[in-house]
Design an enzyme around this catalytic site. Structure first.
Site, PDB file in Angstrom:
ATOM      1  CB  SER A 202      -8.257   7.166  -6.237  1.00  0.00           C
ATOM      2  OG  SER A 202      -7.537   6.864  -4.958  1.00  0.00           O
TER       3      SER A 202
ATOM      4  N   GLY B 295     -13.052   6.061  -5.531  1.00  0.00           N
ATOM      5  CA  GLY B 295     -13.651   4.637  -6.046  1.00  0.00           C
ATOM      6  C   GLY B 295     -14.420   4.993  -7.168  1.00  0.00           C
ATOM      7  CB  ALA B 296     -18.090   4.084  -7.772  1.00  0.00           C
TER       8      ALA B 296
ATOM      9  N   GLY C 277     -15.260   8.820  -8.539  1.00  0.00           N
ATOM     10  CA  GLY C 277     -14.195   9.595  -9.380  1.00  0.00           C
ATOM     11  C   GLY C 277     -12.826   9.900  -8.709  1.00  0.00           C
TER      12      GLY C 277
ATOM     13  N   GLY D 131      -5.910   2.160  -7.671  1.00  0.00           N
ATOM     14  CA  GLY D 131      -5.460   3.361  -7.272  1.00  0.00           C
ATOM     15  C   GLY D 131      -3.888   3.422  -7.549  1.00  0.00           C
ATOM     16  CG  ASP D 132      -1.559   0.284  -6.442  1.00  0.00           C
ATOM     17  OD1 ASP D 132      -1.407   1.269  -5.680  1.00  0.00           O
ATOM     18  OD2 ASP D 132      -1.614  -0.628  -6.203  1.00  0.00           O
TER      19      ASP D 132
HETATM   20  O1  LIG Z   1      -0.441  -3.379   2.889  1.00  0.00           O
HETATM   21  P1  LIG Z   1      -0.358  -2.300   1.984  1.00  0.00           P
HETATM   22  O2  LIG Z   1       0.993  -2.239   1.402  1.00  0.00           O
HETATM   23  O3  LIG Z   1      -1.223  -1.234   2.333  1.00  0.00           O
HETATM   24  O4  LIG Z   1      -1.307  -2.721   0.569  1.00  0.00           O
HETATM   25  C1  LIG Z   1      -0.745  -3.876  -0.148  1.00  0.00           C
HETATM   26  C2  LIG Z   1      -1.598  -4.163  -1.521  1.00  0.00           C
HETATM   27  O5  LIG Z   1      -2.916  -4.241  -0.934  1.00  0.00           O
HETATM   28  O6  LIG Z   1      -1.700  -3.135  -2.146  1.00  0.00           O
HETATM   29  C3  LIG Z   1      -1.775  -3.441  -3.643  1.00  0.00           C
HETATM   30  C4  LIG Z   1      -3.086  -2.665  -4.392  1.00  0.00           C
HETATM   31  O7  LIG Z   1      -3.091  -1.493  -3.884  1.00  0.00           O
HETATM   32  C5  LIG Z   1      -1.850  -5.161  -3.599  1.00  0.00           C
HETATM   33  O8  LIG Z   1      -0.847  -5.400  -4.475  1.00  0.00           O
HETATM   34  C6  LIG Z   1      -1.058  -5.379  -2.088  1.00  0.00           C
HETATM   35  O9  LIG Z   1      -1.551  -6.625  -1.776  1.00  0.00           O
END
Ligand SMILES: O=P(O)(O)OC[C@@]1(O)O[C@H](CO)[C@@H](O)[C@@H]1O
Length: 315
Positions: free
Chosen positions: A220, A222-223, A225, A251-252
């Site tokens: 991913s 970002g802007a 693509g 991204g999730d």
């Molecule tokens: O510290 P990590 O585990 O890398 O990322 C955690 C986090 O930044 O990822 C999510 C967004 O992708 C948020 O919900 C959460 O706070």
């Protein structure tokens, strides 16, 4: 069913502030609390897409209880692993001009018994899963080889595995041939140890992750693509976005979009792009429902414009 594993979940607090003045008392004009952690967000997005998911996550203390309540209110099925240390709280400071500063806490340390229970819970929930999505940073107490071990166990159980992590945990897991890895541009640059200035640089870096073991790479950018590189070829997807409100969890949402559409090929990439684009147009880490998606705004091509200079280069 998509099983998600979030070894270091969080209570995500977002404060809206006019601007960030270091050293001053900054009065927030708004705040929201979301259950967070990358795998948790994938489960929220899979649920929003109308598919079944179970989220495995350690939960401890008052913040952990609040995360459980918030997930329950959103109808997310959770397989909790009770732990002694309190679940971390991550802070996002969203300025009026759209700049977002995030502070992620290290999280609690898992004891040997808690580590064992986490693995056992993943094992118990795995039968019947189409995918296991393992996402986010590792809490203290879990070795960098933890995800690698999980990939090996998932494959031994005949389940495909998607991995969204970074640094040594990502590099170590590649050797076990995860079915999908989903780095962002920074994580991809870090993994190959050089900056990414063009789309061609990103393609080369993704190919390198495949040489190291990844079966497919969904990057991913970002802007700029998203890229998919797998055995069948390389595709590039973009979407028209009117207004960016928050990229937390985008991204999730993309990974969830990819998996709910089968987790392979250009159709799944189009779904990933549509989910990512919809997520950035929603506040906080709100995950898109099918009504938020605009598939007509998505373009996927196998003619990857490798000379394209990235708007968001990564170092
Ligand atoms: O510290 P990590 O585990 O890398 O990322 C955690 C986090 O930044 O990822 C999510 C967004 O992708 C948020 O919900 C959460 O706070």
């Amino acid at each position: 069913m998509i099983l998600t594993v979030t070894p270091n979940p969080s209570l995500d607090r977002t404060y809206e502030v006019p601007s960030l003045d270091r050293g001053e008392v900054v009065r927030a004009t708004g705040e929201r609390v979301d259950p967070g952690g990358k795998g948790v967000n994938v489960s929220r997005a899979v649920t929003a897409a109308g598919q079944r998911t179970v989220a495995v996550l350690p939960l401890g203390g008052a913040p952990g209880a609040l995360v459980a309540d918030l997930l329950d209110a959103q109808g997310i099925e959770v397989a909790p692993v009770p732990i002694t240390g309190p679940t971390r709280s991550n802070i996002a400071l969203a300025e009026a001009d759209g700049v977002l500063t995030k502070i992620n806490a290290p999280g609690p340390e898992l004891s040997p018994a808690e580590r064992e229970l986490l693995l056992e819970t993943v094992r118990r929930q795995s039968p019947g899963a189409d995918w296991i999505a393992c996402c986010g940073s590792l809490p203290r107490g879990l070795a960098p080889s933890w995800y690698a071990d999980l990939v090996a166990r998932a494959h031994a159980a005949g389940v495909r595995i998607a991995l969204d992590t970074s640094g040594p945990a990502l590099l170590r897991a590649l050797r076990e041939r995860p079915d999908v890895v989903k780095p962002n541009a920074e994580e991809l640059a870090e993994a190959v140890g050089r900056p990414l200035a063009t789309l061609g640089d990103a393609v080369k870096a993704a190919e390198e992750l495949r040489e190291l073991g990844a079966r497919s790479v969904l990057a991913s950018l970002g802007a700029d693509g998203q890229l998919l590189v797998d055995d069948a070829g390389t595709w590039f997807g973009t979407a028209r976005v009117d207004t960016v409100r928050s990229n937390v969890g985008a991204g999730d949402s993309s990974l969830a979009g990819f998996l709910v559409a089968g987790g392979t090929g250009p159709g799944a990439l189009a779904s990933a792009v549509a989910h990512g684009a919809a997520a950035v147009q929603l506040p906080g880490s709100v995950m898109p429902t099918p009504g938020d998606l605009d598939p007509a705004a998505v373009t996927v091509t196998a003619n990857v414009p490798v000379n394209l200079v990235l708007k968001e280069p990564a170092s």
